[in-house]
Enzyme design. Structure first.
Site, mmCIF file in Angstrom:
data_model
loop_
_atom_site.group_PDB
_atom_site.id
_atom_site.type_symbol
_atom_site.label_atom_id
_atom_site.label_comp_id
_atom_site.label_asym_id
_atom_site.label_seq_id
_atom_site.Cartn_x
_atom_site.Cartn_y
_atom_site.Cartn_z
ATOM 1 N N ASP A 43 0.839 -1.207 0.000
ATOM 2 C CA ASP A 43 0.000 0.000 0.000
ATOM 3 C C ASP A 43 0.872 1.254 0.000
ATOM 4 O O ASP A 43 0.366 2.377 -0.138
ATOM 5 C CB ASP A 43 -1.001 0.000 1.161
ATOM 6 N N GLU A 180 8.742 -4.065 10.964
ATOM 7 C CA GLU A 180 9.177 -2.770 10.417
ATOM 8 C C GLU A 180 9.658 -1.841 11.527
ATOM 9 O O GLU A 180 8.986 -1.680 12.567
ATOM 10 C CB GLU A 180 8.013 -2.111 9.643
#
Ligand code: KIV
Length: 262
Positions: A43, A180
């Protein structure tokens, strides 16, 4: 790499897994000719391809358009698609329909950000026969509640929460988890405490593999220089110089020449 079984095998054999994002047909064709293991239609397309400030602006239509283009160019690689902002919070039917659409467009797996209250829907998708990749640590879709693209898990409480989230994603049936922007030691602890592979971005070298955004790796954004990023090309300058060369060739009547004419 064609299936999620290869992911698990690589972790067992201690072979690092390489992933890259991709949003378009011609990049997919180039990636197909490399040894990179798998591709994510992230995304992050909302930011990289459309110039939005965050991934919050990624929509089902936008993701479908990029996914279909990548699918047309990609050969023999596992293709993962990101579920965009809030889709998994809009009820089981909405999620199921979106996942159905992405799988029919050619995805082999879906990535979903977050654990906690998302675990139920993640299990539902996994139990419907769709491989799910988890994503914890910095979750860009939550950037507004986090207060920025900030390193996560820096204190005992948040690092414990992230470890628990990783375990719950494994229990829910995820085949892999993206970590992340977390400290390398925390990523190591997570990787050692679960059986499924971890894929890091800004999470150090003790994960089962790495992922980068294609345009970041190629140096297409000269102003994006986070500590974790290694640029393998100065794409911005190379492309700018090529365009300027074309411009000067046109202006100096050097392009096209006789060989380039009919
Ligand atoms: O959307 C994306 O590009 C991602 C990767 C950075 C993991 O989620």
């Amino acid at each position: 790499m064609k299936t999620i079984n290869d992911f698990k095998l690589k972790k067992t054999e201690g072979i690092p897994i390489s992933l890259i994002t991709c949003y378009d047909y011609w990049s997919a064709q180039i990636i197909s000719e490399t040894d990179i293991d798998a591709v994510l239609v992230g995304d992050s397309a909302a930011m990289v391809m459309h110039g939005f400030e965050s991934t919050v602006n990624a929509e089902i239509e936008m993701m479908s358009y990029h996914l279909a283009a990548v699918k047309r160019g990609l050969k023999n690689k596992l293709l993962i698609a990101d579920l965009p902002f809030l889709v998994h919070r809009k009820g089981d039917q909405h999620v199921t329909e979106t996942v159905d659409r992405f799988m029919k467009l050619g995805a082999n797996a879906i990535k979903i950000e977050g654990a906690g209250s998302n675990i139920k829907i993640i299990s539902h998708i996994v139990n419907s026969g769709v491989p799910v990749m988890g994503h914890i640590g910095l979750m860009p879709q939550s950037v507004n509640s986090i207060g920025g693209f900030l390193v996560q898990g820096k204190d005992d409480e948040s690092s414990k929460r992230i470890i628990d989230e990783a375990k719950s994603l494994e229990d829910a049936g995820c085949f892999s988890i993206v970590l992340e922007l977390i400290p390398a030691q925390l990523a190591k602890e997570i990787t050692e405490s679960i059986n499924i592979p971890t894929i890091g971005i800004g999470a150090g070298s003790y994960t089962s593999g790495q992922i980068l955004v294609l345009q970041d790796l190629l140096g297409m954004n000269k102003d994006f220089n986070p500590k974790f990023l290694r640029k393998y090309l100065d794409g911005f300058e190379l492309i700018k110089n090529s365009l300027n060369k074309y411009n000067s060739d046109v202006k100096n009547n050097l392009f096209p020449n006789e060989l380039e004419s009919f």
